[in-house]
Design a protein around this motif. Structure first.
Motif, PDB file in Angstrom:
ATOM      1  N   THR A   1     -12.052  86.982  71.690  1.00 60.51           N
ATOM      2  CA  THR A   1     -10.842  86.193  71.430  1.00 60.51           C
ATOM      3  C   THR A   1     -11.167  84.725  71.204  1.00 60.51           C
ATOM      4  OG1 THR A   1      -8.582  85.795  72.187  1.00 60.51           O
ATOM      5  CG2 THR A   1     -10.300  85.691  73.875  1.00 60.51           C
ATOM      6  N   ARG A   2     -10.085  83.959  70.971  1.00 61.13           N
ATOM      7  CA  ARG A   2     -10.192  82.517  70.743  1.00 61.13           C
ATOM      8  C   ARG A   2      -9.896  81.755  72.035  1.00 61.13           C
ATOM      9  NH1 ARG A   2      -8.816  80.265  65.958  1.00 61.13           N
ATOM     10  NH2 ARG A   2      -7.428  78.796  66.967  1.00 61.13           N
ATOM     11  N   PRO A   3     -10.433  80.528  72.158  1.00 53.62           N
ATOM     12  CA  PRO A   3     -10.184  79.757  73.384  1.00 53.62           C
ATOM     13  C   PRO A   3      -8.721  79.417  73.636  1.00 53.62           C
ATOM     14  CG  PRO A   3     -12.029  78.836  72.170  1.00 53.62           C
ATOM     15  CD  PRO A   3     -11.417  79.874  71.285  1.00 53.62           C
TER      16      PRO A   3
ATOM     17  N   GLY B   1      -4.778  79.625  57.331  1.00 53.78           N
ATOM     18  CA  GLY B   1      -5.908  79.858  56.423  1.00 53.78           C
ATOM     19  C   GLY B   1      -7.118  80.493  57.070  1.00 53.78           C
ATOM     20  N   GLY B   2      -7.206  80.465  58.397  1.00 52.22           N
ATOM     21  CA  GLY B   2      -8.338  81.093  59.093  1.00 52.22           C
ATOM     22  C   GLY B   2      -9.603  80.253  59.054  1.00 52.22           C
ATOM     23  N   CYS B   3     -10.590  80.678  59.801  1.00 54.65           N
ATOM     24  CA  CYS B   3     -11.871  79.950  59.846  1.00 54.65           C
ATOM     25  C   CYS B   3     -12.587  80.113  58.505  1.00 54.65           C
ATOM     26  CB  CYS B   3     -12.750  80.510  60.965  1.00 54.65           C
ATOM     27  SG  CYS B   3     -11.901  80.492  62.537  1.00 54.65           S
ATOM     28  N   ILE B   4     -13.289  79.078  58.088  1.00 52.60           N
ATOM     29  CA  ILE B   4     -13.848  79.086  56.723  1.00 52.60           C
ATOM     30  C   ILE B   4     -14.910  80.164  56.509  1.00 52.60           C
ATOM     31  CG2 ILE B   4     -13.352  76.628  56.304  1.00 52.60           C
ATOM     32  CD1 ILE B   4     -16.386  76.113  56.721  1.00 52.60           C
ATOM     33  N   PHE B   5     -15.451  80.688  57.619  1.00 50.22           N
ATOM     34  CA  PHE B   5     -16.536  81.679  57.473  1.00 50.22           C
ATOM     35  C   PHE B   5     -16.047  83.112  57.679  1.00 50.22           C
ATOM     36  CE2 PHE B   5     -16.456  79.946  61.782  1.00 50.22           C
ATOM     37  CZ  PHE B   5     -16.255  81.104  62.530  1.00 50.22           C
ATOM     38  N   CYS B   6     -14.753  83.289  57.978  1.00 53.92           N
ATOM     39  CA  CYS B   6     -14.260  84.587  58.454  1.00 53.92           C
ATOM     40  C   CYS B   6     -13.691  85.447  57.333  1.00 53.92           C
ATOM     41  CB  CYS B   6     -13.189  84.350  59.515  1.00 53.92           C
ATOM     42  SG  CYS B   6     -12.456  85.875  60.109  1.00 53.92           S
ATOM     43  N   PRO B   7     -14.277  86.615  57.112  1.00 53.26           N
ATOM     44  CA  PRO B   7     -13.719  87.511  56.096  1.00 53.26           C
ATOM     45  C   PRO B   7     -12.685  88.433  56.731  1.00 53.26           C
ATOM     46  CG  PRO B   7     -15.825  88.346  56.857  1.00 53.26           C
ATOM     47  CD  PRO B   7     -15.489  87.156  57.724  1.00 53.26           C
ATOM     48  N   ASP B   8     -11.431  88.206  56.481  1.00 49.11           N
ATOM     49  CA  ASP B   8     -10.363  89.080  56.960  1.00 49.11           C
ATOM     50  C   ASP B   8     -10.520  89.467  58.429  1.00 49.11           C
ATOM     51  OD1 ASP B   8      -8.086  90.583  56.931  1.00 49.11           O
ATOM     52  OD2 ASP B   8      -9.046  92.351  56.068  1.00 49.11           O
ATOM     53  N   MET B   9     -10.567  88.458  59.264  1.00 49.42           N
ATOM     54  CA  MET B   9     -10.639  88.623  60.734  1.00 49.42           C
ATOM     55  C   MET B   9     -11.805  89.493  61.189  1.00 49.42           C
ATOM     56  SD  MET B   9      -6.630  88.794  61.572  1.00 49.42           S
ATOM     57  CE  MET B   9      -6.273  89.890  60.259  1.00 49.42           C
ATOM     58  N   GLY B  10     -12.894  89.436  60.450  1.00 52.38           N
ATOM     59  CA  GLY B  10     -14.104  90.150  60.871  1.00 52.38           C
ATOM     60  C   GLY B  10     -14.109  91.619  60.515  1.00 52.38           C
TER      61      GLY B  10
ATOM     62  N   ASN C   1     -12.016  74.713  60.328  1.00 55.41           N
ATOM     63  CA  ASN C   1     -10.589  75.074  60.392  1.00 55.41           C
ATOM     64  C   ASN C   1     -10.350  76.060  61.548  1.00 55.41           C
ATOM     65  OD1 ASN C   1      -7.900  74.845  59.498  1.00 55.41           O
ATOM     66  ND2 ASN C   1      -8.045  76.824  58.448  1.00 55.41           N
ATOM     67  N   ARG C   2     -10.951  75.780  62.688  1.00 56.02           N
ATOM     68  CA  ARG C   2     -10.804  76.688  63.831  1.00 56.02           C
ATOM     69  C   ARG C   2      -9.399  76.629  64.433  1.00 56.02           C
ATOM     70  NH1 ARG C   2     -13.391  80.923  65.460  1.00 56.02           N
ATOM     71  NH2 ARG C   2     -13.011  80.415  67.629  1.00 56.02           N
ATOM     72  N   GLY C   3      -8.751  75.478  64.313  1.00 57.63           N
ATOM     73  CA  GLY C   3      -7.381  75.391  64.825  1.00 57.63           C
ATOM     74  C   GLY C   3      -7.294  75.275  66.334  1.00 57.63           C
TER      75      GLY C   3
ATOM     76  N   GLY D   1      -4.331  91.021  65.118  1.00 55.50           N
ATOM     77  CA  GLY D   1      -4.357  89.974  64.099  1.00 55.50           C
ATOM     78  C   GLY D   1      -5.009  88.718  64.652  1.00 55.50           C
ATOM     79  N   CYS D   2      -4.662  87.577  64.049  1.00 56.57           N
ATOM     80  CA  CYS D   2      -5.237  86.320  64.535  1.00 56.57           C
ATOM     81  C   CYS D   2      -4.244  85.177  64.305  1.00 56.57           C
ATOM     82  CB  CYS D   2      -6.545  86.022  63.797  1.00 56.57           C
ATOM     83  SG  CYS D   2      -7.211  84.412  64.232  1.00 56.57           S
ATOM     84  N   PRO D   3      -3.989  84.353  65.320  1.00 55.95           N
ATOM     85  CA  PRO D   3      -3.038  83.253  65.143  1.00 55.95           C
ATOM     86  C   PRO D   3      -3.506  82.221  64.120  1.00 55.95           C
ATOM     87  CG  PRO D   3      -4.150  83.068  67.273  1.00 55.95           C
ATOM     88  CD  PRO D   3      -4.549  84.388  66.673  1.00 55.95           C
TER      89      PRO D   3
HETATM   90  S1  SF4 Z   1     -13.147  83.958  63.126  1.00 55.73           S
HETATM   91 FE1  SF4 Z   1     -11.736  84.729  64.696  1.00 55.73          FE
HETATM   92  S2  SF4 Z   1     -10.375  82.980  65.056  1.00 55.73           S
HETATM   93 FE2  SF4 Z   1     -11.332  82.612  63.083  1.00 55.73          FE
HETATM   94  S3  SF4 Z   1      -9.913  83.468  61.574  1.00 55.73           S
HETATM   95 FE3  SF4 Z   1     -11.454  85.052  62.052  1.00 55.73          FE
HETATM   96  S4  SF4 Z   1     -10.515  86.277  63.654  1.00 55.73           S
HETATM   97 FE4  SF4 Z   1      -9.370  84.338  63.563  1.00 55.73          FE
END
Ligand code: SF4
Length: 340
Positions: free
Chosen positions: A147-149, A68-77, A188-190, A61-63
């Protein structure tokens, strides 16, 4: 660069990951006439044969999903990776199926590439089990972990560092996107830019290489912002980058912005030009793994309209660099020093 990041940057210790042998290989690549430090050429020279990355979906998954997730991300890729990772299969079957297919093409060495989601977002025991299992195949020489930083705690890096000590080649595919705080907020990278700097530094301390994923054409980023990202990453001695255009995908917040007229993608000519500028501002010793995001299925791609094919974009970038009489690193000077 804001002052806070500038201060962090000035106090960190930069560790050079690529070995003297790696740098020699990259220099050879340029002597052979390549205009960029192409990762595929580097790997072939290093291992004297082709090495294939097996993309797998281990169901992470993704924290950032909770906010809400990153604005460009469709269902965690996952809608992007579905063609490449057979999610119906177990991890074992995904790995074995690809090894069998690629062996028939004469490839004998592999990395396992954990691709969709945040692939370090799990309890440490689970991560170790998955990593140990992947490395148990004699053909597997290393891991690439997307992964994320802010998801690379010390105990996780300790385990990965142990694999490095055993001789495995361990890469973190790090979602950097930009080195600008204002943009991370819009996306919204968080996480913060300081998380990225810390992640790169901590990986390097353990002998883990880092491939930063960078997006060109992010909302509100200027040309100067993008070039600054290239310079900062060079100074942090990032080992490799994957450069992507920002792609508007169905079902994302970016799609809503796009239809409201708040965001426009670059046309192909603008993107090629920007990639060349970025490469010129990047250190010549940063490996280039990708220059396009060609895995997006056409049926979910809203914009840009041009074909993102990796080889096609690479050829166009080469044409443009040749036309300019330049190459990777040709404008890499430093306001930021090569080593601190
Ligand atoms: S781009 Fe990566 S960090 Fe961002 S919501 Fe998607 S899976 Fe999570």
């Amino acid at each position: 660069m804001d002052n806070r990041i500038s201060n962090i940057y000035n106090t960190i210790i930069v560790i050079i990951m690529l070995s003297d042998e790696d740098i020699k290989i990259i220099d050879e690549i340029y002597k052979e006439g390549y205009l960029i430090a192409q990762y595929g050429v580097y790997v072939k020279k290093k291992y004297k044969e082709r090495v294939f990355k097996i993309p797998v979906d281990a169901g992470f998954g993704c924290p950032n999903k909770t906010t809400g997730g990153c604005i460009f991300c469709p269902d965690m890729g996952r809608p992007i990776s579905v063609r490449y990772c057979d999610v119906q299969l177990s991890l074992k079957d995904q790995i074995e199926k690809q090894i069998e297919i690629q062996k028939n093409k004469g490839i004998k060495k592999f990395y396992v590439y954990f691709y969709p989601g945040t692939n370090t977002y799990a309890p440490i025991e689970k991560l170790k089990e998955i990593w140990d299992f992947s490395l148990s195949y004699k053909e597997v020489i290393g891991l690439s972990i997307g992964t994320r930083p802010d998801c690379l705690e010390e105990e996780k890096l300790d385990i990965l560092g142990e694999y490095v000590k055993k001789g495995y080649d361990i890469w973190i595919d790090l979602g950097v996107q930009t080195m600008h705080q204002k943009t991370l907020k819009i996306l919204n990278r968080g996480h913060n830019v300081s998380d990225t700097i810390t992640a790169i530094q901590n990986c390097h301390e353990k002998g883990i290489k880092v491939c930063g994923h960078i997006i060109l054409g992010l909302p509100n980023e200027t040309w100067d912002d993008m070039m600054e990202t290239a310079k900062i990453l060079s100074s942090l001695k990032i080992d490799a980058v994957k450069i992507y255009p920002l792609v508007v995908i169905k079902g994302t917040k970016l799609e809503e912005m796009y239809w409201r007229g708040e965001y426009r993608t670059f046309d192909e000519k603008q993107y090629i030009s920007l990639v060349c500028d970025f490469l010129e501002h990047l250190s010549p010793h940063v490996l280039i793994q990708r220059l396009s995001k060609d895995k997006v299925p056409e049926e979910i791609k809203i914009s840009p309209e041009w074909y993102l094919g990796r080889l096609r974009i690479m050829n166009k970038v080469y044409e443009e660099l040749k036309r300019r009489g330049s190459r990777q690193g040709s404008r890499y000077l430093s306001s930021f020093k090569e080593s601190i």
